[in-house]
Design a protein around this motif. Sequence first.
Motif, PDB file in Angstrom:
ATOM      1  N   ASN A   4       0.834  -1.196   0.000  1.00 18.63           N
ATOM      2  CA  ASN A   4       0.000   0.000   0.000  1.00 18.63           C
ATOM      3  C   ASN A   4       0.868   1.243   0.000  1.00 18.63           C
ATOM      4  O   ASN A   4       2.091   1.186   0.171  1.00 18.63           O
ATOM      5  CB  ASN A   4      -0.942  -0.004   1.205  1.00 18.63           C
ATOM      6  CG  ASN A   4      -0.170  -0.112   2.520  1.00 18.63           C
ATOM      7  OD1 ASN A   4       0.461   0.844   2.951  1.00 18.63           O
ATOM      8  ND2 ASN A   4      -0.209  -1.281   3.144  1.00 18.63           N
ATOM      9  N   SER A   5       0.246   2.393  -0.178  1.00 17.31           N
ATOM     10  CA  SER A   5       0.982   3.650  -0.312  1.00 17.31           C
ATOM     11  C   SER A   5       1.766   3.995   0.948  1.00 17.31           C
ATOM     12  O   SER A   5       2.922   4.418   0.874  1.00 17.31           O
ATOM     13  CB  SER A   5       0.018   4.789  -0.644  1.00 17.31           C
ATOM     14  OG  SER A   5      -0.612   4.574  -1.877  1.00 17.31           O
ATOM     15  N   ALA A   6       1.141   3.835   2.116  1.00 16.40           N
ATOM     16  CA  ALA A   6       1.802   4.219   3.363  1.00 16.40           C
ATOM     17  C   ALA A   6       3.068   3.399   3.593  1.00 16.40           C
ATOM     18  O   ALA A   6       4.127   3.940   3.928  1.00 16.40           O
ATOM     19  CB  ALA A   6       0.838   4.054   4.536  1.00 16.40           C
TER      20      ALA A   6
ATOM     21  N   THR B 250       0.230   9.778  -7.941  1.00 16.22           N
ATOM     22  CA  THR B 250      -0.073   9.149  -6.662  1.00 16.22           C
ATOM     23  C   THR B 250       0.777   9.814  -5.587  1.00 16.22           C
ATOM     24  O   THR B 250       1.714  10.559  -5.880  1.00 16.22           O
ATOM     25  CB  THR B 250       0.218   7.644  -6.707  1.00 16.22           C
ATOM     26  OG1 THR B 250       1.637   7.453  -6.894  1.00 16.22           O
ATOM     27  CG2 THR B 250      -0.537   6.978  -7.843  1.00 16.22           C
ATOM     28  N   ASP B 251       0.466   9.535  -4.327  1.00 18.27           N
ATOM     29  CA  ASP B 251       1.248  10.137  -3.245  1.00 18.27           C
ATOM     30  C   ASP B 251       2.699   9.668  -3.304  1.00 18.27           C
ATOM     31  O   ASP B 251       3.614  10.434  -2.985  1.00 18.27           O
ATOM     32  CB  ASP B 251       0.625   9.780  -1.891  1.00 18.27           C
ATOM     33  CG  ASP B 251      -0.647  10.567  -1.623  1.00 18.27           C
ATOM     34  OD1 ASP B 251      -0.529  11.781  -1.389  1.00 18.27           O
ATOM     35  OD2 ASP B 251      -1.731   9.981  -1.667  1.00 18.27           O
TER      36      ASP B 251
ATOM     37  N   CYS C  20       4.173  11.596   2.660  1.00 15.83           N
ATOM     38  CA  CYS C  20       2.922  11.712   3.408  1.00 15.83           C
ATOM     39  C   CYS C  20       1.773  11.841   2.411  1.00 15.83           C
ATOM     40  O   CYS C  20       1.986  11.877   1.200  1.00 15.83           O
ATOM     41  CB  CYS C  20       2.964  12.922   4.348  1.00 15.83           C
ATOM     42  SG  CYS C  20       3.139  14.487   3.473  1.00 15.83           S
ATOM     43  N   TYR C  21       0.555  11.937   2.937  1.00 12.56           N
ATOM     44  CA  TYR C  21      -0.624  12.177   2.106  1.00 12.56           C
ATOM     45  C   TYR C  21      -0.889  13.684   2.081  1.00 12.56           C
ATOM     46  O   TYR C  21      -0.888  14.331   3.130  1.00 12.56           O
ATOM     47  CB  TYR C  21      -1.845  11.444   2.660  1.00 12.56           C
ATOM     48  CG  TYR C  21      -1.721   9.949   2.656  1.00 12.56           C
ATOM     49  CD1 TYR C  21      -1.935   9.211   1.500  1.00 12.56           C
ATOM     50  CD2 TYR C  21      -1.387   9.256   3.823  1.00 12.56           C
ATOM     51  CE1 TYR C  21      -1.824   7.839   1.485  1.00 12.56           C
ATOM     52  CE2 TYR C  21      -1.274   7.872   3.821  1.00 12.56           C
ATOM     53  CZ  TYR C  21      -1.488   7.170   2.652  1.00 12.56           C
ATOM     54  OH  TYR C  21      -1.374   5.812   2.650  1.00 12.56           O
ATOM     55  N   LYS C  22      -1.108  14.224   0.885  1.00 16.45           N
ATOM     56  CA  LYS C  22      -1.341  15.663   0.763  1.00 16.45           C
ATOM     57  C   LYS C  22      -2.628  15.936  -0.009  1.00 16.45           C
ATOM     58  O   LYS C  22      -2.950  15.229  -0.966  1.00 16.45           O
ATOM     59  CB  LYS C  22      -0.168  16.342   0.049  1.00 16.45           C
ATOM     60  CG  LYS C  22       1.104  16.425   0.887  1.00 16.45           C
ATOM     61  CD  LYS C  22       2.180  17.239   0.193  1.00 16.45           C
ATOM     62  CE  LYS C  22       3.418  17.363   1.074  1.00 16.45           C
ATOM     63  NZ  LYS C  22       4.470  18.173   0.438  1.00 16.45           N
ATOM     64  N   THR C  23      -3.334  16.989   0.424  1.00 16.35           N
ATOM     65  CA  THR C  23      -4.528  17.449  -0.275  1.00 16.35           C
ATOM     66  C   THR C  23      -4.720  18.930   0.028  1.00 16.35           C
ATOM     67  O   THR C  23      -4.013  19.494   0.878  1.00 16.35           O
ATOM     68  CB  THR C  23      -5.773  16.648   0.158  1.00 16.35           C
ATOM     69  OG1 THR C  23      -6.880  17.022  -0.650  1.00 16.35           O
ATOM     70  CG2 THR C  23      -6.098  16.867   1.619  1.00 16.35           C
TER      71      THR C  23
ATOM     72  N   SER D 183      -1.417  18.077   5.174  1.00 18.73           N
ATOM     73  CA  SER D 183      -0.495  16.943   5.102  1.00 18.73           C
ATOM     74  C   SER D 183      -0.792  15.985   6.249  1.00 18.73           C
ATOM     75  O   SER D 183      -0.779  16.396   7.418  1.00 18.73           O
ATOM     76  CB  SER D 183       0.964  17.412   5.187  1.00 18.73           C
ATOM     77  OG  SER D 183       1.281  18.274   4.125  1.00 18.73           O
ATOM     78  N   LYS D 184      -1.053  14.724   5.880  1.00 17.54           N
ATOM     79  CA  LYS D 184      -1.220  13.696   6.905  1.00 17.54           C
ATOM     80  C   LYS D 184       0.024  12.822   6.888  1.00 17.54           C
ATOM     81  O   LYS D 184       0.273  12.084   5.949  1.00 17.54           O
ATOM     82  CB  LYS D 184      -2.472  12.849   6.629  1.00 17.54           C
ATOM     83  CG  LYS D 184      -2.759  11.839   7.731  1.00 17.54           C
ATOM     84  CD  LYS D 184      -4.020  11.039   7.458  1.00 17.54           C
ATOM     85  CE  LYS D 184      -4.292  10.060   8.605  1.00 17.54           C
ATOM     86  NZ  LYS D 184      -5.493   9.240   8.330  1.00 17.54           N
TER      87      LYS D 184
ATOM     88  N   ASP E  99       0.187   9.471  11.334  1.00 18.90           N
ATOM     89  CA  ASP E  99      -1.221   9.871  11.457  1.00 18.90           C
ATOM     90  C   ASP E  99      -1.408  11.275  12.027  1.00 18.90           C
ATOM     91  O   ASP E  99      -2.539  11.671  12.327  1.00 18.90           O
ATOM     92  CB  ASP E  99      -2.016   8.874  12.312  1.00 18.90           C
ATOM     93  CG  ASP E  99      -2.255   7.573  11.577  1.00 18.90           C
ATOM     94  OD1 ASP E  99      -2.248   7.591  10.338  1.00 18.90           O
ATOM     95  OD2 ASP E  99      -2.426   6.531  12.247  1.00 18.90           O
TER      96      ASP E  99
END
Length: 407
Positions: free
Chosen positions: A183-185, A219-220, A309-312, A348-349, A353
Amino acid sequence: MQKEIKLNVEELYKINTIEQLSKGQITIEECCKLLNLSKRQIFRLKKKNKKEGAISIIHGLKGKKSNHGYTQKTKEKTISIYRSEYCDYGPTLFSEKLLKNYNLDISHETLRLWMRENAITTSMRKKRPHRKKRERRTCFGELLQFDGSIHDWFEGRGANCCLFQAIDDATNRVYIQFAVSENSADAMQVMLDYVRLYGVPRSIYTDFGSVYAGEDTLTDFSRAMKELGCQSIFAHSPQAKGRVERGNRTLQDRLVKALREKGISNIGEANKYLIDEFIDEYNEKFALKTEAPNSHYLVGAVDLRNIFCYKTTRQVRNDYTITLNGVYIQLLTGEAPLPMPRKEVQISKWLDDSLHIYYNDKELSYKILNSKPKSIHKTVRKPKSEHPWRTLNKNMFKPKHSKRGNK
């Protein structure tokens, strides 16, 4: 009773040629060319054939046991060890275990012959279609092949999991780490650890999996690599990234058996064993011994946690709140100035977490709200009765009388 000796085609040809020379059917020069031997050797073979017969031309140890061969007792002991402890090992890995655990230095080809003599099947390499060989890159870090392999690594002692493998194209040096799934993480966490250890590679070679390649957007994972200045290259077939695919096949044999010997059955213990022992031993055996120049580059004052990290992005509302996955977040006044309403902030996550909100590269303070905030309504002030606006309205809505009616 004399033991029968089986001769091969070359030996029969050699005997026949010397017989022709003895009968005068060919000359010395012709015999030298046919057998690719010197005149001195031909004269010696001719003399030996005349004195002892044709069989004397064959090597004296033909059909006899080698003086440097292993004893029957050693052979029986080796086969017994294999059947009792290493029944699913290949000859190469079994040879290494014999040297390490029993101090028996026996080549893998000898073991392969013994195993076949005792009706023990050994794996045979399948014939594959020929493909054009791609030359290795010249610098360490110039190209990194990256892939995840989902397999029963613990042989039923634990759940199936994924082994991420990062292999350098120039030196064949690997970095591996277990994760729950591909998975991405977890992929970003593995690359984060790799970058901290070696630096940022110039380019990374992956497949078109959903973790690495998006249909329309990044993708991230690919966005993180782009932010680091690492070029993403995608393989159009498994054969294109054959180096990492062959590495997965080798690890599914060697690593599985190593985990079995250590009695490891979970991801935590497995990753500790990889760092403490296995990776160094594996690279010592399979990495190229060449000193390739380093092409990795180190990152400066960059927080890698805010890259992997995850960004939006979200738009700020009039009450200085934003929404994320149905949760309302109140932006607070702090060191960084608050953005105006309808401006976008970056969320940013991180992989731990934790949530971080940025505007113009400055982090904002925030508070997560338990419920939807109340709407803010502006107070409407009603004009007085004598206000000109009211008078105007009264005149506008007065009924008009027609001229004919007035008459």
